[in-house]
Design a protein around this motif. Structure first.
Motif, PDB file in Angstrom:
ATOM      1  N   TYR A  44       0.957  -1.210   0.015  1.00  0.00           N
ATOM      2  CA  TYR A  44      -0.019  -0.282   0.124  1.00  0.00           C
ATOM      3  C   TYR A  44       0.945   1.116  -0.032  1.00  0.00           C
ATOM      4  CZ  TYR A  44      -3.350   3.548   1.511  1.00  0.00           C
ATOM      5  OH  TYR A  44      -3.913   4.541   1.642  1.00  0.00           O
ATOM      6  N   PHE A  45       2.051   1.334   0.734  1.00  0.00           N
ATOM      7  CA  PHE A  45       2.851   2.442   0.860  1.00  0.00           C
ATOM      8  C   PHE A  45       3.878   2.485   0.033  1.00  0.00           C
ATOM      9  CE2 PHE A  45       1.142   2.150   5.261  1.00  0.00           C
ATOM     10  CZ  PHE A  45       0.493   3.349   5.076  1.00  0.00           C
ATOM     11  N   LYS A  46       4.378   1.320  -0.394  1.00  0.00           N
ATOM     12  CA  LYS A  46       5.340   1.059  -1.672  1.00  0.00           C
ATOM     13  C   LYS A  46       4.661   0.432  -2.778  1.00  0.00           C
ATOM     14  CE  LYS A  46       8.503   2.998   1.104  1.00  0.00           C
ATOM     15  NZ  LYS A  46       9.008   4.149   0.854  1.00  0.00           N
ATOM     16  N   ASN A  47       4.420   1.146  -4.070  1.00  0.00           N
ATOM     17  CA  ASN A  47       3.892   0.463  -4.998  1.00  0.00           C
ATOM     18  C   ASN A  47       5.018  -0.300  -5.937  1.00  0.00           C
ATOM     19  OD1 ASN A  47       3.369   0.560  -8.207  1.00  0.00           O
ATOM     20  ND2 ASN A  47       1.521   0.968  -7.245  1.00  0.00           N
ATOM     21  N   GLU A  48       4.493  -1.641  -6.060  1.00  0.00           N
ATOM     22  CA  GLU A  48       5.512  -2.623  -6.605  1.00  0.00           C
ATOM     23  C   GLU A  48       5.896  -2.365  -8.009  1.00  0.00           C
ATOM     24  OE1 GLU A  48       1.092  -3.961  -7.185  1.00  0.00           O
ATOM     25  OE2 GLU A  48       2.273  -3.335  -5.563  1.00  0.00           O
ATOM     26  N   PHE A  49       5.264  -1.614  -8.660  1.00  0.00           N
ATOM     27  CA  PHE A  49       5.849  -1.243  -9.926  1.00  0.00           C
ATOM     28  C   PHE A  49       6.827  -0.114 -10.069  1.00  0.00           C
ATOM     29  CE2 PHE A  49       1.542  -3.162 -11.383  1.00  0.00           C
ATOM     30  CZ  PHE A  49       2.011  -4.265 -11.947  1.00  0.00           C
ATOM     31  N   GLY A  64      13.322  -0.682 -19.722  1.00  0.00           N
ATOM     32  CA  GLY A  64      12.710  -1.396 -18.724  1.00  0.00           C
ATOM     33  C   GLY A  64      11.835  -0.729 -17.726  1.00  0.00           C
ATOM     34  N   ALA A  65      12.459   0.412 -17.429  1.00  0.00           N
ATOM     35  CA  ALA A  65      11.541   1.191 -16.294  1.00  0.00           C
ATOM     36  C   ALA A  65      10.484   1.837 -16.839  1.00  0.00           C
ATOM     37  CB  ALA A  65      12.754   2.348 -15.837  1.00  0.00           C
ATOM     38  N   LYS A  66      10.488   2.163 -18.017  1.00  0.00           N
ATOM     39  CA  LYS A  66       9.301   2.716 -18.884  1.00  0.00           C
ATOM     40  C   LYS A  66       8.130   1.498 -18.849  1.00  0.00           C
ATOM     41  CE  LYS A  66      11.530   6.145 -21.642  1.00  0.00           C
ATOM     42  NZ  LYS A  66      11.635   6.478 -23.144  1.00  0.00           N
ATOM     43  N   LYS A  67       8.714   0.170 -19.216  1.00  0.00           N
ATOM     44  CA  LYS A  67       7.773  -0.735 -19.339  1.00  0.00           C
ATOM     45  C   LYS A  67       7.085  -0.909 -17.853  1.00  0.00           C
ATOM     46  CE  LYS A  67       9.011  -4.981 -18.671  1.00  0.00           C
ATOM     47  NZ  LYS A  67       9.270  -6.501 -18.552  1.00  0.00           N
ATOM     48  N   TRP A  68       7.704  -0.976 -16.840  1.00  0.00           N
ATOM     49  CA  TRP A  68       7.228  -0.954 -15.437  1.00  0.00           C
ATOM     50  C   TRP A  68       6.063  -0.154 -15.110  1.00  0.00           C
ATOM     51  CZ3 TRP A  68       6.478  -5.708 -13.792  1.00  0.00           C
ATOM     52  CH2 TRP A  68       7.594  -6.702 -14.014  1.00  0.00           C
ATOM     53  N   LEU A  69       6.288   1.249 -15.300  1.00  0.00           N
ATOM     54  CA  LEU A  69       5.890   2.587 -15.207  1.00  0.00           C
ATOM     55  C   LEU A  69       4.578   2.518 -16.163  1.00  0.00           C
ATOM     56  CD1 LEU A  69       8.266   5.240 -14.470  1.00  0.00           C
ATOM     57  CD2 LEU A  69       7.016   4.018 -12.839  1.00  0.00           C
ATOM     58  N   PHE A  71       2.590   0.084 -16.490  1.00  0.00           N
ATOM     59  CA  PHE A  71       1.572  -0.770 -16.030  1.00  0.00           C
ATOM     60  C   PHE A  71       0.573   0.107 -15.127  1.00  0.00           C
ATOM     61  CE2 PHE A  71       4.510  -4.303 -16.924  1.00  0.00           C
ATOM     62  CZ  PHE A  71       3.498  -5.426 -17.479  1.00  0.00           C
ATOM     63  N   ILE A  72       1.080   1.344 -14.661  1.00  0.00           N
ATOM     64  CA  ILE A  72       0.217   2.161 -13.936  1.00  0.00           C
ATOM     65  C   ILE A  72      -0.504   3.026 -14.779  1.00  0.00           C
ATOM     66  CG2 ILE A  72       0.465   3.906 -11.966  1.00  0.00           C
ATOM     67  CD1 ILE A  72       2.976   2.704 -11.248  1.00  0.00           C
ATOM     68  N   LYS A  73      -1.879   2.545 -14.977  1.00  0.00           N
ATOM     69  CA  LYS A  73      -2.639   3.276 -15.808  1.00  0.00           C
ATOM     70  C   LYS A  73      -3.223   4.711 -15.452  1.00  0.00           C
ATOM     71  CE  LYS A  73      -2.582  -0.159 -18.837  1.00  0.00           C
ATOM     72  NZ  LYS A  73      -1.316  -0.307 -19.339  1.00  0.00           N
ATOM     73  N   LYS A  74      -3.878   4.671 -14.157  1.00  0.00           N
ATOM     74  CA  LYS A  74      -4.333   6.024 -13.647  1.00  0.00           C
ATOM     75  C   LYS A  74      -3.569   6.338 -12.174  1.00  0.00           C
ATOM     76  CE  LYS A  74      -8.857   5.566 -15.698  1.00  0.00           C
ATOM     77  NZ  LYS A  74     -10.311   5.027 -15.482  1.00  0.00           N
ATOM     78  N   PRO A  75      -2.384   6.877 -12.366  1.00  0.00           N
ATOM     79  CA  PRO A  75      -1.672   7.077 -10.996  1.00  0.00           C
ATOM     80  C   PRO A  75      -2.454   7.911  -9.957  1.00  0.00           C
ATOM     81  CG  PRO A  75      -0.851   8.103 -12.813  1.00  0.00           C
ATOM     82  CD  PRO A  75      -1.851   7.450 -13.355  1.00  0.00           C
ATOM     83  N   GLU A  76      -3.383   8.679 -10.205  1.00  0.00           N
ATOM     84  CA  GLU A  76      -4.152   9.560  -9.591  1.00  0.00           C
ATOM     85  C   GLU A  76      -4.968   8.713  -8.699  1.00  0.00           C
ATOM     86  OE1 GLU A  76      -4.467  10.207 -12.794  1.00  0.00           O
ATOM     87  OE2 GLU A  76      -2.887  11.642 -12.786  1.00  0.00           O
ATOM     88  N   ALA A  77      -5.617   7.670  -9.083  1.00  0.00           N
ATOM     89  CA  ALA A  77      -6.443   6.634  -8.543  1.00  0.00           C
ATOM     90  C   ALA A  77      -5.811   5.583  -7.830  1.00  0.00           C
ATOM     91  CB  ALA A  77      -7.508   6.261  -9.359  1.00  0.00           C
ATOM     92  N   ALA A  78      -4.683   5.114  -8.376  1.00  0.00           N
ATOM     93  CA  ALA A  78      -3.939   3.846  -7.932  1.00  0.00           C
ATOM     94  C   ALA A  78      -2.855   4.186  -6.971  1.00  0.00           C
ATOM     95  CB  ALA A  78      -3.616   3.288  -9.198  1.00  0.00           C
ATOM     96  N   LEU A  79      -2.530   5.333  -6.774  1.00  0.00           N
ATOM     97  CA  LEU A  79      -1.189   5.450  -5.844  1.00  0.00           C
ATOM     98  C   LEU A  79      -1.537   6.592  -4.881  1.00  0.00           C
ATOM     99  CD1 LEU A  79       1.432   5.893  -8.860  1.00  0.00           C
ATOM    100  CD2 LEU A  79       0.959   3.953  -7.296  1.00  0.00           C
ATOM    101  N   TYR A  86       6.674   9.914  -6.715  1.00  0.00           N
ATOM    102  CA  TYR A  86       8.083   9.263  -7.187  1.00  0.00           C
ATOM    103  C   TYR A  86       7.557   8.771  -8.679  1.00  0.00           C
ATOM    104  CZ  TYR A  86      10.872   8.952  -3.362  1.00  0.00           C
ATOM    105  OH  TYR A  86      11.618   9.603  -2.137  1.00  0.00           O
ATOM    106  N   PHE A  87       6.410   8.582  -9.015  1.00  0.00           N
ATOM    107  CA  PHE A  87       5.882   8.224 -10.427  1.00  0.00           C
ATOM    108  C   PHE A  87       6.354   9.505 -11.372  1.00  0.00           C
ATOM    109  CE2 PHE A  87       2.851   8.471 -13.906  1.00  0.00           C
ATOM    110  CZ  PHE A  87       2.749   7.125 -14.514  1.00  0.00           C
ATOM    111  N   ASN A  88       6.166  10.579 -10.963  1.00  0.00           N
ATOM    112  CA  ASN A  88       6.534  11.638 -11.882  1.00  0.00           C
ATOM    113  C   ASN A  88       7.976  11.807 -11.823  1.00  0.00           C
ATOM    114  OD1 ASN A  88       3.997  12.848 -12.801  1.00  0.00           O
ATOM    115  ND2 ASN A  88       3.471  13.134 -10.279  1.00  0.00           N
ATOM    116  N   TYR A  89       8.650  11.602 -10.647  1.00  0.00           N
ATOM    117  CA  TYR A  89      10.070  11.558 -10.659  1.00  0.00           C
ATOM    118  C   TYR A  89      10.927  10.869 -11.583  1.00  0.00           C
ATOM    119  CZ  TYR A  89      14.836  11.149  -7.995  1.00  0.00           C
ATOM    120  OH  TYR A  89      15.864  10.963  -7.914  1.00  0.00           O
ATOM    121  N   LEU A  90      10.274   9.438 -11.634  1.00  0.00           N
ATOM    122  CA  LEU A  90      10.848   8.518 -12.466  1.00  0.00           C
ATOM    123  C   LEU A  90      10.808   8.885 -13.931  1.00  0.00           C
ATOM    124  CD1 LEU A  90       9.974   5.154 -10.669  1.00  0.00           C
ATOM    125  CD2 LEU A  90      12.377   6.054 -11.020  1.00  0.00           C
TER     126      LEU A  90
END
Length: 171
Positions: A44-49, A64-69, A71-79, A86-90
């Motif tokens: 919950y606190f550390k997203n696996e992707f 590879g990092a772009k591929k994993w990121l 998988f997160i479709k709607k970061p506002e709702a899922a994170l 960190y999603f935006n930082y990456l």
């Protein structure tokens, strides 16, 4: 990837099952289930992707990092808010190699959402200072460099900050 609320529901169900196991005198099963609850709470606190994308970035595998990121479709709702940072930082780190305009947007949003570690915040501000310097915004770049220097407590970015200050003198 499960939605952040589903992870909490799963943790609650595991705890309920553990309590039921305790009432049935299956103490070992109950203890194991209580320990198993740590996994969905951690995720919950550390997203696996995001964790997997960080591991790819350590190996300089941007694709590879772009591929994993991806998988997160709607970061506002899922994170959670910090995970969105960190999603935006990456994304900003990956785009800083190719597209500075979009990287600036991602770094600003990451700083706005917040980052947990001071070092990550210092790197984001250092990159924003570099963008401001390329656009001849010397005052903004100086402020961002000073903020990055304050956040860099282990002096890991000291050399880069010094180099950027030297380049700013030439502007």
């Amino acid at each position: 990837m499960f939605h952040k609320n589903i992870k909490l529901i799963i943790a609650g169900l595991i705890v309920a099952t553990a309590v039921w196991q305790f009432t049935e005198s299956n103490i070992g099963n109950g203890i194991f289930l209580i320990l198993l609850t740590a996994i969905p709470i951690f995720l919950y606190f550390k997203n696996e992707f995001i964790l997997l994308a960080f591991m790819k970035l350590r190996k300089q595998d941007f694709e590879g990092a772009k591929k994993w990121l991806a998988f997160i479709k709607k970061p506002e709702a899922a994170l959670v808010r910090k995970q969105q940072g960190y999603f935006n930082y990456l994304h900003g780190i990956m785009l800083s190699q190719t597209n500075i305009n979009q990287a600036e947007k991602y770094f600003k949003k990451a700083i706005e959402l917040g980052l947990s570690m001071d070092m990550d915040l210092a790197v984001a501000k250092l990159n924003l200072a570099g963008v401001a310097m390329t656009r001849r915004r010397k005052l903004e770049a100086t402020n961002l460099l000073n903020e990055a220097k304050k956040l860099d407590k282990q002096n890991m970015l000291g050399e880069q900050i010094k180099m950027m200050k030297d380049q700013m003198k030439k502007i």
